[in-house]
Design an enzyme around this catalytic site. Structure first.
Site, PDB file in Angstrom:
ATOM      1  N   LYS A 170      47.069  31.346   4.180  1.00 29.30           N
ATOM      2  CA  LYS A 170      47.648  32.082   3.575  1.00 29.30           C
ATOM      3  C   LYS A 170      47.171  33.683   3.857  1.00 29.30           C
ATOM      4  CE  LYS A 170      48.340  34.714  -0.439  1.00 29.30           C
ATOM      5  NZ  LYS A 170      48.743  36.017   0.328  1.00 29.30           N
ATOM      6  N   GLU A 245      33.712  34.544   1.068  1.00 26.63           N
ATOM      7  CA  GLU A 245      33.050  35.687   1.454  1.00 26.63           C
ATOM      8  C   GLU A 245      33.609  36.962   0.852  1.00 26.63           C
ATOM      9  OE1 GLU A 245      30.729  35.760   3.642  1.00 26.63           O
ATOM     10  OE2 GLU A 245      31.242  33.510   4.898  1.00 26.63           O
ATOM     11  N   CYS A 279      33.884  44.903   4.310  1.00 29.64           N
ATOM     12  CA  CYS A 279      33.101  44.119   3.494  1.00 29.64           C
ATOM     13  C   CYS A 279      31.806  44.455   3.781  1.00 29.64           C
ATOM     14  CB  CYS A 279      33.432  42.670   3.581  1.00 29.64           C
ATOM     15  SG  CYS A 279      33.008  41.811   5.172  1.00 29.64           S
ATOM     16  N   GLU A 380      32.402  48.419  -5.413  1.00 36.31           N
ATOM     17  CA  GLU A 380      32.956  48.485  -4.018  1.00 36.31           C
ATOM     18  C   GLU A 380      34.396  49.308  -3.992  1.00 36.31           C
ATOM     19  OE1 GLU A 380      34.970  45.096  -2.132  1.00 36.31           O
ATOM     20  OE2 GLU A 380      33.656  45.235  -0.427  1.00 36.31           O
TER      21      GLU A 380
HETATM   22  P1  NAD Z   1      41.933  40.288  -2.168  1.00 31.19           P
HETATM   23  O1  NAD Z   1      40.696  39.481  -2.932  1.00 31.19           O
HETATM   24  O2  NAD Z   1      42.855  40.880  -3.087  1.00 31.19           O
HETATM   25  O3  NAD Z   1      42.991  39.222  -1.461  1.00 31.19           O
HETATM   26  C1  NAD Z   1      42.478  38.300  -0.655  1.00 31.19           C
HETATM   27  C2  NAD Z   1      43.493  37.329  -0.432  1.00 31.19           C
HETATM   28  O4  NAD Z   1      43.478  36.726  -1.548  1.00 31.19           O
HETATM   29  C3  NAD Z   1      44.968  37.726  -0.244  1.00 31.19           C
HETATM   30  O5  NAD Z   1      45.534  36.988   0.771  1.00 31.19           O
HETATM   31  C4  NAD Z   1      45.551  37.626  -1.410  1.00 31.19           C
HETATM   32  O6  NAD Z   1      46.929  37.472  -1.473  1.00 31.19           O
HETATM   33  C5  NAD Z   1      44.840  36.452  -2.095  1.00 31.19           C
HETATM   34  N1  NAD Z   1      44.943  36.270  -3.460  1.00 31.19           N
HETATM   35  C6  NAD Z   1      44.898  37.302  -4.493  1.00 31.19           C
HETATM   36  N2  NAD Z   1      44.844  36.737  -5.624  1.00 31.19           N
HETATM   37  C7  NAD Z   1      45.008  35.356  -5.466  1.00 31.19           C
HETATM   38  C8  NAD Z   1      44.604  34.350  -6.416  1.00 31.19           C
HETATM   39  N3  NAD Z   1      44.468  34.386  -7.532  1.00 31.19           N
HETATM   40  N4  NAD Z   1      44.466  33.029  -5.874  1.00 31.19           N
HETATM   41  C9  NAD Z   1      44.560  32.845  -4.573  1.00 31.19           C
HETATM   42  N5  NAD Z   1      44.811  33.711  -3.608  1.00 31.19           N
HETATM   43  C10 NAD Z   1      44.558  34.841  -3.959  1.00 31.19           C
HETATM   44  O7  NAD Z   1      41.270  41.243  -1.263  1.00 31.19           O
HETATM   45  P2  NAD Z   1      41.769  42.201  -0.196  1.00 31.19           P
HETATM   46  O8  NAD Z   1      42.186  43.518  -1.106  1.00 31.19           O
HETATM   47  O9  NAD Z   1      43.106  41.707   0.444  1.00 31.19           O
HETATM   48  O10 NAD Z   1      40.799  42.502   0.497  1.00 31.19           O
HETATM   49  C11 NAD Z   1      39.628  43.288   0.452  1.00 31.19           C
HETATM   50  C12 NAD Z   1      38.618  42.605  -0.111  1.00 31.19           C
HETATM   51  O11 NAD Z   1      38.107  41.694   0.714  1.00 31.19           O
HETATM   52  C13 NAD Z   1      37.131  43.461  -0.262  1.00 31.19           C
HETATM   53  O12 NAD Z   1      36.574  43.122  -1.305  1.00 31.19           O
HETATM   54  C14 NAD Z   1      36.285  43.109   0.854  1.00 31.19           C
HETATM   55  O13 NAD Z   1      34.810  43.411   0.605  1.00 31.19           O
HETATM   56  C15 NAD Z   1      36.784  41.661   1.210  1.00 31.19           C
HETATM   57  N6  NAD Z   1      36.113  41.232   2.374  1.00 31.19           N
HETATM   58  C16 NAD Z   1      35.299  40.468   2.546  1.00 31.19           C
HETATM   59  C17 NAD Z   1      34.834  40.116   3.824  1.00 31.19           C
HETATM   60  C18 NAD Z   1      33.543  39.103   3.993  1.00 31.19           C
HETATM   61  O14 NAD Z   1      33.436  38.469   5.052  1.00 31.19           O
HETATM   62  N7  NAD Z   1      32.431  39.088   2.865  1.00 31.19           N
HETATM   63  C19 NAD Z   1      35.508  40.569   4.874  1.00 31.19           C
HETATM   64  C20 NAD Z   1      36.600  41.097   4.657  1.00 31.19           C
HETATM   65  C21 NAD Z   1      36.885  41.791   3.284  1.00 31.19           C
END
Ligand code: NAD
Length: 487
Positions: A170, A245, A279, A380
């Site tokens: 997804k 992650e 991240c 963050e």
């Molecule tokens: P997000 O958590 O809003 O969304 C990530 C994914 O989860 C998207 O595909 C979203 O549609 C899905 N999602 C949202 N709510 C959900 C739910 N309740 N159940 C299942 N899926 C759901 O994150 P974002 O805004 O897309 O990305 C930014 C975040 O990602 C930042 O916090 C960043 O630090 C983190 N990030 C972490 C890493 C790592 O490896 N640690 C790498 C890149 C980004």
């Protein structure tokens, strides 16, 4: 979307726009999946896991398919990167590196597929033979964010398939197109239908039913800690495995014995590369007080010269923010920082430069006068906003560095080896970089301490995150002894 080996629309027929952040307007239409599409995809993945070609393939053959996929990703990496840039606005220079590098995960885990060995154990019972075998889990849900879609897909898909699982991906609603383009390569590589599936759409409409689906055995998630917590709770109800992650508030720590010019570049790469949307952003600069003013002068001068503009241009160093809500969030945090009494010595608002056009740009922003309890030091931001905090000595740097809920990464700039090793030991972070920043590899485990995550990605060990071990007992005794006593 790609379900059971077929290209399909959402069952509802609905679509949504994906915006190009440099142009601040839609450039693609994406199927808007729902729980019905999720069910089809999970059923297809489950069928592919339990019957047909995939479960009877040898591990060597699975590995060959993965390596073929890696070759295709290498060949098409620039075209895939172009799609990513239209979707998320990150620099073509970085996205093309990411997509080319993503191929290494398919090659590496392709190579590892037939090296997963159980053991014959010297069991402590007479006439008994005991061995272990590692088996795949079943259907894996791979949920990724928008900042590095194909790299983060590779981190999950490659080990999951190498271990023999099937997968439903997804992608983020803000950057789905590259995953769909990538699926053409999965198809071309020759994976049997249903082994890899993609359902596009929103978190609430696709992510939630995917995590809750009873046939999903494991969720591999990258995203924010808030979403990660929700997913962890839902996965717990279904007793599913997770790897997470999540976010970070990583300290980049500069001592007064550092190579100053290198440290400046390291701090810049930590917070302004990828427009801070990573991240592992080094979003807190901890600088030794004796070096503070000199370092800030150099840092501000370097950051001031960074070129903003079209992310496809090789000249551009800072691209737009990926989406409008993220732009609003970053600008809100900048106002929070000002309200908390920090001083923006550079930037401090939306970028209105001509080369930025109508795109979603934020000026690279450096706040001084920050103390670690401020929200801009604790939360963050996920944007080009740096909080600068002075420290006196090693102990204080460690105390401030660790005083956040996160623990994804940390950078240390020093020429003193004793100090470097001490910091590497005492910093609570899944990754510590000494005199470098933002290095990752398929060979080295990556993941978070504390609220930055659970489990690890990359490296040899982590393939076990996609496997379960079975213990097999065989008796060679002539007779079964007393049946009322445990053996
Ligand atoms: P997000 O958590 O809003 O969304 C990530 C994914 O989860 C998207 O595909 C979203 O549609 C899905 N999602 C949202 N709510 C959900 C739910 N309740 N159940 C299942 N899926 C759901 O994150 P974002 O805004 O897309 O990305 C930014 C975040 O990602 C930042 O916090 C960043 O630090 C983190 N990030 C972490 C890493 C790592 O490896 N640690 C790498 C890149 C980004």
């Amino acid at each position: 979307m790609y379900i059971g080996g077929h290209w399909v629309d959402a069952l509802s027929g609905e679509q949504f726009d994906s915006d190009n952040p440099f142009l601040a307007r839609p450039w693609a239409r994406i199927p808007r999946g729902s729980a019905m599409d999720v069910d089809l995809a999970v059923q297809a993945a489950h069928a592919a896991f339990t019957s047909g070609e995939w479960p009877s393939l040898t591990a060597t053959r699975r590995g060959a398919l993965l390596r073929r996929l890696g070759d295709l990703v290498t060949e098409r990496s620039r075209a895939l990167a172009e799609v990513e840039v239209h979707d998320n606005g990150k620099l073509f220079a970085e996205m093309s590196m990411h997509t080319a590098y993503a191929a290494q995960w398919y090659h590496y885990y392709g190579g590892l597929a037939d090296k997963i060995e159980g053991a014959v154990l010297p069991i402590d019972k007479p006439h008994t033979f005991n061995y272990t075998r590692y088996e795949p889990l079943g259907v894996v849900a791979a949920i990724v964010p928008w900042n590095s879609p194909l790299l983060l897909v590779a981190w999950k898909l490659a080990p999951a398939l190498a271990a023999g699982n099937t997968v439903v991906i997804k992608p983020s609603e803000y950057a789905s197109a590259s995953t769909l383009a990538f699926m053409k390569l999965v198809e071309e590589a020759g994976f049997p239908p249903g082994v890899v599936n993609v359902v596009t759409g929103f978190g609430a409409e696709v992510g939630v039913p995917l995590v809750e689906h009873p046939l999903v055995a494991k969720v591999a998630f990258t995203g924010s800690d808030v979403t990660g917590q929700r997913i962890y709770e839902a996965a717990a109800r279904g007793m599913k495995r997770v790897t997470m992650e999540l976010g970070g508030k990583s300290p980049n720590i500069v001592f007064d014995d550092a190579e100053i010019d290198n440290a400046v570049k390291g701090v810049i790469s930590g917070i302004f590369a990828a427009t801070g949307q990573t991240c592992i952003a080094g979003s807190r600069l901890l600088v030794q007080r004796s070096l503070h003013d000199q370092f800030l002068d150099k840092l501000v001068a370097f950051a001031r010269g960074a070129k903003m503009g079209d992310p496809m241009s090789g000249e551009t160093q800072i691209g737009p923010v990926t989406n409008q809500p993220q732009l609003d969030k970053i600008l809100t945090y900048i106002e929070i920082g000002k309200g908390e009494g920090a001083t923006p010595v550079l930037g401090g608002g939306r970028a209105e430069r001509p080369e930025c056009g109508s795109g979603w740009f934020v000026e690279p922003t450096i706040f001084t006068g920050v103390h670690n309890q401020m929200r801009i030091a604790q939360e963050e931001v996920f944007g080009p906003v740096l909080a600068v905090i002075p420290f006196e000595d090693e102990e204080e740097a460690i105390a401030i560095g660790n005083d956040v809920v996160y623990g994804l990464a940390a950078g240390v700039w020093t020429q003193n080896m004793r100090r470097a090793l001490l910091m590497a030991e005492r910093l609570q972070a899944g990754t510590v970089w000494i005199n470098t920043y933002r290095a990752v590899s398929y060979l080295s485990p990556f993941g978070g301490y504390k609220r930055s995550g659970l489990g690890r990605e990359s490296g040899q060990e982590m393939i076990k995150e996609y496997l379960q071990v079975k213990s097999v007992w065989i008796s060679t005794a002539k007779d079964v002894p007393n049946p009322f006593i445990q053996r």
